[in-house]
Each structure stands twice: as structure tokens, then as C-alpha cells.
Design a protein around this motif. Sequence first.
Motif, PDB file in Angstrom:
ATOM      1  N   THR A  49       0.831  -1.212   0.000  1.00 38.52           N
ATOM      2  CA  THR A  49       0.000   0.000   0.000  1.00 38.52           C
ATOM      3  C   THR A  49       0.862   1.256   0.000  1.00 38.52           C
ATOM      4  OG1 THR A  49      -1.723  -1.176   1.207  1.00 38.52           O
ATOM      5  CG2 THR A  49      -1.841   1.216   1.207  1.00 38.52           C
ATOM      6  N   GLY A  50       1.949   1.247   0.723  1.00 40.45           N
ATOM      7  CA  GLY A  50       2.791   2.430   0.797  1.00 40.45           C
ATOM      8  C   GLY A  50       3.377   2.783  -0.554  1.00 40.45           C
ATOM      9  N   LYS A  52       2.132   1.946  -3.465  1.00 34.11           N
ATOM     10  CA  LYS A  52       1.048   2.328  -4.374  1.00 34.11           C
ATOM     11  C   LYS A  52       0.797   3.831  -4.319  1.00 34.11           C
ATOM     12  CE  LYS A  52      -1.597  -2.001  -4.551  1.00 34.11           C
ATOM     13  NZ  LYS A  52      -2.880  -2.653  -4.221  1.00 34.11           N
ATOM     14  N   LYS A  53       0.878   4.403  -3.099  1.00 36.70           N
ATOM     15  CA  LYS A  53       0.618   5.837  -2.970  1.00 36.70           C
ATOM     16  C   LYS A  53       1.674   6.665  -3.682  1.00 36.70           C
ATOM     17  CE  LYS A  53      -1.847   5.496   1.434  1.00 36.70           C
ATOM     18  NZ  LYS A  53      -1.873   5.889   2.885  1.00 36.70           N
ATOM     19  N   GLY A  56       1.406   5.308  -7.862  1.00 36.13           N
ATOM     20  CA  GLY A  56       0.105   5.460  -8.528  1.00 36.13           C
ATOM     21  C   GLY A  56      -0.005   6.709  -9.403  1.00 36.13           C
TER      22      GLY A  56
END
Length: 343
Positions: A49-50, A52-53, A56
Motif C-alpha cells: 500500500t505504501g 502504491k501511494k 500510482g
Amino acid sequence: MIDRIAQLREKMASTIIKDKETLESFRRHFISKKGAISLLFEAFKELPTGEKKVIGPTLNSLKQAAEKKFKSAASAIEAKHVSVTGQSVDVTLPSFGPTIGSLHPLTIVQNKIISLFQRIGFNLVEGPEIVGDWHNFTALNFPDNHPARDMQDTFFVQRNPDQLLRTHTTSVQIAICETQSPPIRSIALGRVFRNEAVSARSHCFFHQLDGMYINTDVTFSDLKGTIYHFVETLFGQATKLRFRASYFPFTEPSAEVDINCRLCQGKGCTVCKHSGWVEILGAGMIDPNVLSNCHIDPEKYNGFAFGMGIERIAMLLYQIDDLRLFSENHLDFLRQFKSVLGH
């Protein structure tokens, strides 16, 4: 992932799009469902998740840049095509020539018959399709109780005085005889109407040609010679022909003329009722009463008359076995006559 995005952006920027082929190659390689950018999005789903930020926005920017370049190149190629050709169609495609029409087969046959008779001195005359009892029946020697005078056989549009759709173009000949003096040599052509069941052999309307010759000393031999000339010119000299005694109210003596069936070559079929012969016209010497009704002296003048259905002639000439085809507007049927457009 960041390095792969950077490499792909650099490759995308260096790709030159100059025509439709290179445009399609760019689409397949970069923005199609199996393209490089779609593969990056598949790998992006597996990132923590980290990451992806962080990645992205960069990946979305790459996708937007690819789509923008594709749309811009597509517009430029289309604009270039229009500026060169002056139109938005592909001029390399096979051309569509002008549609060539054709004369209706009945028109072709009518023209042949008119030309044939005009060459031997007959004049073409025309008349109204709605006529009175006098021109259609009385002047032609039809008795009061004749079946044709019944509404079951004839289309009446008015009674007392009677007005009707003509049942034969002989009504036109009566009008000619009332206004002209012999010698008279004429053919009348047009639609006629009879209250008949529609089938492969009959219709409630058809086209008829009626011929007439009035002069001094006209003989039945003159009539036969005219009919033989007509048949041999239209169907060929090898055509067999026969006269059969018959009856018509306005001629005496009268005959029906048959030729050997061209559809079955005389072997027998539904058109000739398995007889090998097809009736093509009726003929005879004009009855003296008819001449008198038209104020022509029967002691001084006589003549002959004949009548034929144009549809029947066309069926024999072009070997058509259903009369209804002439009026049903089937393009596949009508297009067959392009080759005789000039007739």
C-alpha cells in the motif's frame, strides 16, 4: 517499477506515428488491453500500500500521456487525409459506378411491335382508359345480353349512362373511325381492364395492342399476310403458326392465331396447357355493322382487325412463365433486361 515507468515513457516519447499502420502499432504496444501500460497496472496491484501511494500518480500520468498522444496522432492523420483527398472517404477503395436502369420488359416489347407495324404503314393512336358503353360495346356489335356487359366481367365506374374501364383498345379504333375517313391503317396501344382472378396466366389489367386496316377491296389474305409478317419478324421465320376459326362480335369471319409454344418447344407445359400451342392474338374481317356504326359505307369499304395482349407476347419472347412478374416490381426480375436497354 519507477524505472520501468521511466523507460516506457522514454520509449513512448521516441515512437514516431506517421500513418494508420504506425498508429495501430502504437495502440497495440502501449494502450491496448494486453499493452505495456496494462501490464504495469497488473503489477501495480501486487505492490504494498505504501508504494502504491507513491507510484500510482506516476503510472496514471503515463497512461494519460499515452492516450493523449494516440488521440492527437489520430486527428493529425485524419486531417492530413482530408487535406490530400478533399473528402473523408478512402479513395483507394473500389469505386461505385452510376446505377444503370433498364426498360421494363413490356416497354421493350411494345417498342418492338410499334416499330414493326409503323414500318408497314400503321399509325399509333391512343385514347382514354375510361370510356362509355357506345365505344366499348354497342358500336362494336356486342348484343345487350353479352357477358362482357355484366359487372362480373367488366369494371363499371358509373351506370346510366354507363362509364367503364375499357376492356379492349378496340374502343380507341371506334373513335378513330368516327373522326377519320378511309383509308385507315392504325394500331392502338394501352392498358385494358377485366374483372378476372389474378394468376400466373391472367390479371385484372394488362396491355393490349389493337390493329385495324380499312380500305376498298381488303381481303382475308391481306390479314393473313400481315399476321405472318408480324410473327416471323418478332419470333423468327422458323416459328410455326396456325389460324383457328373463332367468334368475335365485331369481326366476321373471325380467327384466333396460335404459335408453337416457345417455353416447351411444343412438347407441352402449363403455359400452353400441354397442347404445344399458345394463342397470341385474335383477328378477323371487320363486321359491316361496325363500319355502319362509324358512318363508313360497308358497300364501299371493308377491312380487317386484330388484337393481342402484350404480356402474352413478352412471356413467349423472354420465356417468362408467370404473368404476375410484370407488375410486382421485383428488381431481380427487372434487372435481367439491362442488356436490352437500347431497344
